[in-house]
Write an enzyme that holds these catalytic residues in place. Structure first.
Site, mmCIF file in Angstrom:
data_model
loop_
_atom_site.group_PDB
_atom_site.id
_atom_site.type_symbol
_atom_site.label_atom_id
_atom_site.label_comp_id
_atom_site.label_asym_id
_atom_site.label_seq_id
_atom_site.Cartn_x
_atom_site.Cartn_y
_atom_site.Cartn_z
ATOM 1 N N ILE A 23 0.840 -1.209 0.000
ATOM 2 C CA ILE A 23 0.000 0.000 0.000
ATOM 3 C C ILE A 23 0.868 1.249 0.000
ATOM 4 O O ILE A 23 1.823 1.352 0.779
ATOM 5 C CB ILE A 23 -0.932 -0.018 1.236
ATOM 6 N N ASP A 91 6.621 3.048 -1.084
ATOM 7 C CA ASP A 91 6.388 1.979 -0.124
ATOM 8 C C ASP A 91 6.311 2.512 1.305
ATOM 9 O O ASP A 91 5.504 2.057 2.113
ATOM 10 C CB ASP A 91 7.591 1.019 -0.224
ATOM 11 N N LYS A 177 14.714 -11.033 5.889
ATOM 12 C CA LYS A 177 13.272 -10.803 5.803
ATOM 13 C C LYS A 177 12.968 -9.331 6.054
ATOM 14 O O LYS A 177 13.121 -8.830 7.170
ATOM 15 C CB LYS A 177 12.500 -11.642 6.834
ATOM 16 N N GLY A 230 13.756 -3.741 15.400
ATOM 17 C CA GLY A 230 12.301 -3.556 15.457
ATOM 18 C C GLY A 230 11.852 -3.266 16.872
ATOM 19 O O GLY A 230 12.583 -2.657 17.654
ATOM 20 N N SER A 231 10.658 -3.738 17.199
ATOM 21 C CA SER A 231 10.062 -3.377 18.489
ATOM 22 C C SER A 231 10.587 -4.252 19.629
ATOM 23 O O SER A 231 11.038 -5.388 19.404
ATOM 24 C CB SER A 231 8.548 -3.528 18.391
ATOM 25 N N GLY A 235 11.447 -8.212 19.801
ATOM 26 C CA GLY A 235 12.842 -8.495 20.166
ATOM 27 C C GLY A 235 12.912 -9.543 21.272
ATOM 28 O O GLY A 235 13.727 -10.469 21.220
ATOM 29 N N SER A 236 12.038 -9.412 22.267
ATOM 30 C CA SER A 236 11.994 -10.401 23.359
ATOM 31 C C SER A 236 11.670 -11.780 22.818
ATOM 32 O O SER A 236 12.267 -12.777 23.207
ATOM 33 C CB SER A 236 10.878 -10.064 24.355
ATOM 34 N N LYS A 237 10.693 -11.801 21.910
ATOM 35 C CA LYS A 237 10.254 -13.073 21.330
ATOM 36 C C LYS A 237 11.399 -13.735 20.561
ATOM 37 O O LYS A 237 11.607 -14.944 20.624
ATOM 38 C CB LYS A 237 9.114 -12.770 20.344
ATOM 39 N N GLU A 252 18.432 -4.533 17.858
ATOM 40 C CA GLU A 252 18.394 -3.067 17.877
ATOM 41 C C GLU A 252 16.937 -2.696 18.034
ATOM 42 O O GLU A 252 16.145 -2.899 17.118
ATOM 43 C CB GLU A 252 18.984 -2.531 16.567
ATOM 44 N N CYS A 286 14.337 5.033 15.434
ATOM 45 C CA CYS A 286 14.542 4.434 16.762
ATOM 46 C C CYS A 286 15.265 5.387 17.698
ATOM 47 O O CYS A 286 15.049 5.363 18.900
ATOM 48 C CB CYS A 286 15.280 3.107 16.631
HETATM 49 P P1 NAD Z 1 7.965 -5.274 14.678
HETATM 50 O O1 NAD Z 1 8.966 -5.483 15.733
HETATM 51 O O2 NAD Z 1 6.649 -5.926 14.807
HETATM 52 O O3 NAD Z 1 8.562 -5.743 13.260
HETATM 53 C C1 NAD Z 1 9.923 -5.707 12.907
HETATM 54 C C2 NAD Z 1 10.232 -6.922 12.037
HETATM 55 O O4 NAD Z 1 10.001 -8.120 12.785
HETATM 56 C C3 NAD Z 1 9.365 -7.037 10.789
HETATM 57 O O5 NAD Z 1 10.127 -7.550 9.729
HETATM 58 C C4 NAD Z 1 8.330 -8.052 11.209
HETATM 59 O O6 NAD Z 1 7.766 -8.731 10.118
HETATM 60 C C5 NAD Z 1 9.168 -8.989 12.048
HETATM 61 N N1 NAD Z 1 8.422 -9.826 12.994
HETATM 62 C C6 NAD Z 1 7.215 -9.567 13.560
HETATM 63 N N2 NAD Z 1 6.849 -10.603 14.341
HETATM 64 C C7 NAD Z 1 7.831 -11.522 14.288
HETATM 65 C C8 NAD Z 1 8.044 -12.785 14.893
HETATM 66 N N3 NAD Z 1 7.159 -13.323 15.717
HETATM 67 N N4 NAD Z 1 9.177 -13.449 14.613
HETATM 68 C C9 NAD Z 1 10.100 -12.917 13.798
HETATM 69 N N5 NAD Z 1 9.951 -11.738 13.178
HETATM 70 C C10 NAD Z 1 8.834 -11.027 13.429
HETATM 71 O O7 NAD Z 1 7.789 -3.759 14.498
HETATM 72 P P2 NAD Z 1 6.542 -3.030 13.795
HETATM 73 O O8 NAD Z 1 5.239 -3.662 14.085
HETATM 74 O O9 NAD Z 1 6.880 -2.900 12.387
HETATM 75 O O10 NAD Z 1 6.605 -1.659 14.548
HETATM 76 C C11 NAD Z 1 6.083 -1.574 15.860
HETATM 77 C C12 NAD Z 1 6.947 -0.711 16.724
HETATM 78 O O11 NAD Z 1 8.309 -1.151 16.655
HETATM 79 C C13 NAD Z 1 7.038 0.721 16.313
HETATM 80 O O12 NAD Z 1 5.971 1.484 16.731
HETATM 81 C C14 NAD Z 1 8.329 1.117 16.960
HETATM 82 O O13 NAD Z 1 8.129 1.421 18.302
HETATM 83 C C15 NAD Z 1 9.171 -0.100 16.874
HETATM 84 N N6 NAD Z 1 10.114 -0.033 15.765
HETATM 85 C C16 NAD Z 1 11.407 0.193 16.069
HETATM 86 C C17 NAD Z 1 12.325 0.272 15.055
HETATM 87 C C18 NAD Z 1 13.757 0.517 15.317
HETATM 88 O O14 NAD Z 1 14.480 0.906 14.414
HETATM 89 N N7 NAD Z 1 14.242 0.279 16.513
HETATM 90 C C19 NAD Z 1 11.921 0.151 13.738
HETATM 91 C C20 NAD Z 1 10.586 -0.099 13.448
HETATM 92 C C21 NAD Z 1 9.699 -0.204 14.494
#
Ligand code: NAD
Length: 486
Positions: A23, A91, A177, A230-231, A235-237, A252, A286
């Site tokens: 989208i 994107d 990924k 990511g989040s 990250g914990s998971k 990170e 971040c």
């Molecule tokens: P997210 O952590 O859900 O996603 C990040 C990546 O992890 C994506 O590629 C996603 O597909 C993947 N992912 C999701 N679930 C997973 C799983 N169970 N196992 C393995 N990989 C998995 O982040 P989001 O939903 O895109 O964003 C949510 C929040 O994360 C934001 O509001 C922000 O606070 C934070 N965030 C932080 C950064 C950073 O640079 N530190 C970047 C993006 C988002």
């Protein structure tokens, strides 16, 4: 726009034929159907990476040759800079000049790690001094193996480069990924890998939902190392999953980064850095400058100027000339940010500027640049990452109070201080509990310098030579050299 995964050096349609909608956040229109992988596709990708690692065709290649491939990738990115930047805007939503900057940076990252790959062979072995002359010992740096890289949507190609470039430089093979919100430029990286003749299996790119595709990478027993941005909750998971097989891990995660402005600082300069720190990339950064602490005497004039400037930001489609703030990346992120602002109000904060959907747009995930004051210290607005164009500003009295407020967070990614007094700035920089500290600026990021967080902002460091370390193991080789019997 590509419609297949990149596995074992070739385009591969997902085995179950799945797709998901891409989208454009500026128009809310579906602009593409991207390939949606499943665990079966991930298995093929990991097997290809495993084979390419184990047969030594990449891991044992002289570093200078791996460096040549990385340089070719960088050159191909630069050749297609405008086209790839445009895709990134479609994107992700960010303004085109920012996308162009990011894509150029991604190329720079491949070039930088090409240099480290070229140097690595000469630095691979280090003699270890032993206190016992009957033995000689050396430490040898070797690649970790298959790296699983899972990245977010805020800097799609740049985050891919931050992981793929050092991993390949070290001699690892990779399964990448991208985030499901932003897969287009990662798939262009696949096209580039094909164009430059990267050997099959060295890099594999699988797109689709994190819960399926990301999780399958985390769970795969043949993945040796996980690199995630990511989040915190994900990250914990990932850490939990990694713990099962004792996979190497680097994380990170988010932040709530403070910017401390003392009253001897120049207001205009401070406002400029704050604007850059929180509205750049729509605040989806971040290390964003999300908590501003201003010394009492400067508080009112700085707030006035910040509000004035925030109101002047030109909002629009990232492809429109002069746009400084684009839409947020997705409906979900837009809803989250507006909900966070509503919660801040409910918790007693004042909205000094912005605070809602940007007017004049019928479509698109546009949020106004928002300045919040009086957010209670225990409120989510002050403590939690909003990941949008929202900054909280409050005043402080003394240096001691500023440091205490700045460090009062479970995060520790970045922190900044501004003062005309260099000694004080250095003192405060030393007192910050954060992995990245800026003095008299905010956000400049260099491929050469270490990047990563203290506390719940992550584990390990990316970029620079520290980024290469993430993808190396150290082997001890000790030889018995004495004539004497043991
Ligand atoms: P997210 O952590 O859900 O996603 C990040 C990546 O992890 C994506 O590629 C996603 O597909 C993947 N992912 C999701 N679930 C997973 C799983 N169970 N196992 C393995 N990989 C998995 O982040 P989001 O939903 O895109 O964003 C949510 C929040 O994360 C934001 O509001 C922000 O606070 C934070 N965030 C932080 C950064 C950073 O640079 N530190 C970047 C993006 C988002």
């Amino acid at each position: 726009m590509r419609d297949a995964l990149y596995i074992d050096g070739r385009w591969a349609k997902p085995l179950q034929g799945g797709t998901f909608d891409v989208i454009n956040p500026a128009t809310e229109e579906v602009i593409h159907k991207a390939p949606s992988a499943t665990a079966e596709d991930v298995d093929l990708a990991v097997k290809a990476a495993r084979r390419a690692f184990d047969d030594g065709s990449w891991s044992k290649l002289p570093g200078a040759e791996r460096g040549r491939y990385l340089r070719s990738i960088a050159a191909a990115i630069r050749e297609r800079l405008a086209e790839i930047s445009r895709l990134e805007v479609l994107d992700n939503g960010k303004p085109y000049p920012e996308a162009e900057w990011d894509i150029g940076d991604a190329a720079g990252c491949f070039e930088f790690y090409a240099g480290l790959a070229e140097e690595l062979d000469g630095k691979r072995t280090e003699t270890v001094a032993l206190p016992d002359a009957r033995f000689v010992s050396k430490a040898v740096r070797e690649p970790v193996g298959v790296a699983g890289a899972i990245i977010p949507w805020n800097y799609p190609l740049l985050m891919a480069a931050w992981k793929v470039a050092p991993a390949l430089a070290a001699g690892c093979t990779v399964v990448l990924k991208p985030a499901e919100q932003t897969s287009l430029t990662a798939l262009e990286l696949a096209a580039i890998a094909i164009d430059v003749g990267l050997p099959p299996g060295v890099l594999n790119i699988v797109t689709g939902p994190g819960s399926k595709v990301g999780q399958a990478i985390v769970d795969h027993p043949d993945v040796d190392k996980l690199a995630f941005t990511g989040s915190g909750p994900i990250g914990s998971k990932i850490m939990e999953g990694a713990a099962r097989d004792i996979k190497r891990i680097s994380l990170e995660l988010g932040g709530k980064s403070p910017f401390v402005v003392f009253d001897d600082a120049d207001v205009e300069e401070a406002v400029e850095w704050i604007m850059f720190g929180i509205f750049w990339n729509q605040g989806q950064v971040c290390s964003a400058t999300s908590r501003v602490l201003v010394q009492e005497n400067l508080y009112a004039p700085l707030l006035d100027r910040l509000v004035e400037e925030a109101k002047r930001i030109r909002i629009g489609d990232g492809l429109a000339e002069g746009t400084l703030l684009g839409p947020l990346v997705s409906r979900k992120q837009y809803d989250n940010v507006l909900a966070a602002i509503a919660k801040a109000k409910a918790d007693g904060a004042t909205i000094a500027s912005g605070g809602g959907r940007a007017p004049n747009f019928n479509k698109g995930y546009y949020v106004e640049p928002t300045v919040i004051t009086d957010a209670p210290l225990d409120s989510d607005a002050w403590r939690e990452e909003i990941f949008g164009p929202v900054v909280c500003v409050r005043s402080f009295g003394t240096e001691e109070e500023a440091v205490r407020l700045a460090n009062d967070s479970r995060f520790g990614l970045a922190a900044a201080v501004m003062s005309a007094d260099d000694e004080r700035a250095e003192r405060v920089a030393a007192a910050f509990r954060a992995g990245i500290v800026w003095i008299n600026c905010s956000q400049p990021t260099f491929t050469e310098a270490p990047w990563g967080g203290y506390k719940q902002s992550g584990i390990g460091r990316e970029l620079g030579r520290w980024g290469l370390e993430n993808y190396l193991e150290t082997k001890q080789v000790t030889r018995f050299v004495s004539e004497d019997p043991w």
